[in-house]
Write a protein that holds these residues in place. Sequence first.
Motif, PDB file in Angstrom:
ATOM      1  N   MET A   1     -57.317   0.042  44.746  1.00 18.56           N
ATOM      2  CA  MET A   1     -56.265   0.070  43.733  1.00 18.56           C
ATOM      3  C   MET A   1     -55.759   1.505  43.549  1.00 18.56           C
ATOM      4  O   MET A   1     -56.549   2.444  43.485  1.00 18.56           O
ATOM      5  N   ILE A   2     -54.451   1.669  43.489  1.00 25.26           N
ATOM      6  CA  ILE A   2     -53.863   2.995  43.340  1.00 25.26           C
ATOM      7  C   ILE A   2     -54.019   3.477  41.893  1.00 25.26           C
ATOM      8  O   ILE A   2     -53.693   2.757  40.954  1.00 25.26           O
ATOM      9  N   ASP A   3     -54.517   4.687  41.730  1.00 26.78           N
ATOM     10  CA  ASP A   3     -54.689   5.286  40.405  1.00 26.78           C
ATOM     11  C   ASP A   3     -53.669   6.420  40.281  1.00 26.78           C
ATOM     12  O   ASP A   3     -53.909   7.544  40.721  1.00 26.78           O
ATOM     13  N   HIS A   4     -52.512   6.120  39.691  1.00 26.91           N
ATOM     14  CA  HIS A   4     -51.447   7.117  39.638  1.00 26.91           C
ATOM     15  C   HIS A   4     -51.853   8.344  38.823  1.00 26.91           C
ATOM     16  O   HIS A   4     -51.430   9.471  39.133  1.00 26.91           O
ATOM     17  N   THR A 118     -38.741   0.999  50.015  1.00 26.35           N
ATOM     18  CA  THR A 118     -39.243   0.687  48.681  1.00 26.35           C
ATOM     19  C   THR A 118     -40.761   0.825  48.648  1.00 26.35           C
ATOM     20  O   THR A 118     -41.428   0.756  49.681  1.00 26.35           O
ATOM     21  N   ASP A 119     -41.282   0.993  47.450  1.00 29.52           N
ATOM     22  CA  ASP A 119     -42.730   1.120  47.280  1.00 29.52           C
ATOM     23  C   ASP A 119     -43.051   0.844  45.820  1.00 29.52           C
ATOM     24  O   ASP A 119     -42.151   0.804  44.961  1.00 29.52           O
ATOM     25  N   ALA A 120     -44.331   0.669  45.538  1.00 29.33           N
ATOM     26  CA  ALA A 120     -44.769   0.538  44.153  1.00 29.33           C
ATOM     27  C   ALA A 120     -44.638   1.885  43.455  1.00 29.33           C
ATOM     28  O   ALA A 120     -44.915   2.937  44.051  1.00 29.33           O
ATOM     29  N   ALA A 121     -44.220   1.871  42.202  1.00 30.50           N
ATOM     30  CA  ALA A 121     -44.102   3.115  41.446  1.00 30.50           C
ATOM     31  C   ALA A 121     -45.422   3.879  41.438  1.00 30.50           C
ATOM     32  O   ALA A 121     -45.437   5.117  41.488  1.00 30.50           O
ATOM     33  N   ALA A 122     -46.529   3.149  41.411  1.00 29.09           N
ATOM     34  CA  ALA A 122     -47.842   3.789  41.345  1.00 29.09           C
ATOM     35  C   ALA A 122     -48.144   4.650  42.559  1.00 29.09           C
ATOM     36  O   ALA A 122     -48.997   5.531  42.514  1.00 29.09           O
ATOM     37  N   ARG A 123     -47.428   4.409  43.671  1.00 26.01           N
ATOM     38  CA  ARG A 123     -47.684   5.183  44.881  1.00 26.01           C
ATOM     39  C   ARG A 123     -46.864   6.479  44.921  1.00 26.01           C
ATOM     40  O   ARG A 123     -47.125   7.359  45.732  1.00 26.01           O
TER      41      ARG A 123
END
Length: 229
Positions: A1-4, A118-123
């Motif tokens: 899981m990405i931890d921004h 496009t990408d997830a904001a968290a990335r």
Amino acid sequence: MIDHAHDLASVREATDRLLTAVAKLDNASVARPSRLPDWTVGHILAHLARNADALTNVLEGRPMYVSGEARDTDIERDAPRPLDVQLTDLRESDARFRARGAEPADWTRTVELRNGVTDAAARVPFRRWVEVELHHVDLGIGYELEDLPKEFTEREIDFLAERFGGHRDVPSTGLRSEDGRVWTTGGGAAGGPVGVEGSAADLLGWLAGRRDGAALTVHGGTLPALPPL
């Protein structure tokens, strides 16, 4: 899981390392060639500042750049500036990006980057971390791929292996680092499977277009030619 939030902290640490290193240079160094073709040290510093603003735009729902031409024009405009101006700009643009990233937001949302990507904001914070770390190496001022944080190196290999996964120009390729970590990539082109082994730094350098792969050991064929990033 990405931890921004973790990645934003890593951006701060990487930027501090960069600023500390660049502050030891002089104004003449700004015009010195970097390791990137046709770019000086000043070009890289200008790009890093404008990229921070561009990724702030992304987080705020605006286009990353007005256009590709405007991006290039801004870099050319800012590249010759004196070192102190470059440092101030980089410090302030980084602060704007991290301040925006610290605000409450829906980090699961999809954002648009350049060229329709496009990408997830968290990335997005990780993408900024990539820019700072790899371009620090590109400056050619003593920071090498071997100096990158271990976590960063492994995650960037993960990211690039995924990016080239199934690529029509890359045969099925297995990667193994000296510490036993393995990745797979390619698979869209005929041939393979090809095995590629080496240090994590050399694997990253090859995947990221920073090294030619001469230090890698290849089994089952020749080292695949990777498309540009």
